[in-house]
Write a protein that holds these residues in place. Sequence first.
Motif, mmCIF file in Angstrom:
data_model
loop_
_atom_site.group_PDB
_atom_site.id
_atom_site.type_symbol
_atom_site.label_atom_id
_atom_site.label_comp_id
_atom_site.label_asym_id
_atom_site.label_seq_id
_atom_site.Cartn_x
_atom_site.Cartn_y
_atom_site.Cartn_z
ATOM 1 N N ASP A 73 -4.803 6.706 6.671
ATOM 2 C CA ASP A 73 -6.070 6.227 7.233
ATOM 3 C C ASP A 73 -6.652 5.089 6.402
ATOM 4 N N GLU A 74 -6.572 5.234 5.080
ATOM 5 C CA GLU A 74 -7.058 4.189 4.175
ATOM 6 C C GLU A 74 -6.189 2.938 4.295
ATOM 7 N N MET A 75 -4.885 3.149 4.463
ATOM 8 C CA MET A 75 -3.957 2.025 4.608
ATOM 9 C C MET A 75 -4.293 1.209 5.861
ATOM 10 N N LEU A 83 0.831 -1.208 0.000
ATOM 11 C CA LEU A 83 0.000 0.000 0.000
ATOM 12 C C LEU A 83 0.866 1.260 0.000
ATOM 13 N N GLU A 84 1.975 1.202 0.719
ATOM 14 C CA GLU A 84 2.901 2.340 0.720
ATOM 15 C C GLU A 84 3.463 2.570 -0.681
ATOM 16 N N ARG A 103 -7.436 -0.812 5.248
ATOM 17 C CA ARG A 103 -7.216 -1.952 4.335
ATOM 18 C C ARG A 103 -6.428 -3.074 5.012
ATOM 19 N N VAL A 104 -5.421 -2.710 5.791
ATOM 20 C CA VAL A 104 -4.638 -3.723 6.511
ATOM 21 C C VAL A 104 -5.548 -4.478 7.479
ATOM 22 N N ASN A 105 -6.353 -3.748 8.240
ATOM 23 C CA ASN A 105 -7.262 -4.387 9.192
ATOM 24 C C ASN A 105 -8.260 -5.303 8.489
ATOM 25 N N ALA A 134 -5.211 -6.471 0.364
ATOM 26 C CA ALA A 134 -5.133 -5.066 0.772
ATOM 27 C C ALA A 134 -4.896 -4.155 -0.428
ATOM 28 N N VAL A 135 -4.053 -4.574 -1.358
ATOM 29 C CA VAL A 135 -3.746 -3.762 -2.539
ATOM 30 C C VAL A 135 -4.949 -3.723 -3.489
#
Length: 198
Positions: A112-114, A104-105, A117-119, A153-154
């Motif tokens: 916040d979106e990252m 994502l980085e 998505r991870v969660n 996540a991506v």
Amino acid sequence: MKIKFDNVKFQYEENKREVLKGISLTIDKGEWVSIIGHNGSGKSTLVKLLIGLIEPTAGSIYLDDLEVMEKNLYEIRKHIGIVFQNPDNQFVSTSVEDDIAFGLENISIPRDEMIRRVNDALEAVDMDDFRSEMPSNLSGGQKQRVAIAGILAVDPDIYILDEATSMLDPKGRDDFIRIVKTLKEKNKTIIMITHDMN
């Protein structure tokens, strides 16, 4: 994105037999395709060609109108996510959470979106309790779940799953198929590589 292989051939060395002999196929957006064959039959080679890790000996590969070649790889790889057979080949961070965030980085997702998505990805693969663990300390099945979470996540257009269930127990396989069915409902393209006829 439509995937098209046009008379693709490949051999690893000049004196060896061709691994792929004139493969032509089209995979339309939103299709779920399984490529099944025994070990050494060229399934993973096909995937490596699609993501540009290797180049065909002859023929062409396209994502829509974009040919898979070195100058287009950055754009092509923005649309493809892959889970390799050996999840250890995908880990780059010292914690599960950081490893999932890494992709994502790279595509500049806001913080916040990252986090969201991870969660969501950790919850989808039932690995939320392992977010602070080092990937190297996990079991094979747990590693595979984390690798899957990283791709979820991506959220690419095309998911390539290369023997992605090989280390999962029966419950893990069932959970995985449930996730793939959800992706299919979202019109994602799924390519599953497997030697398992089931």
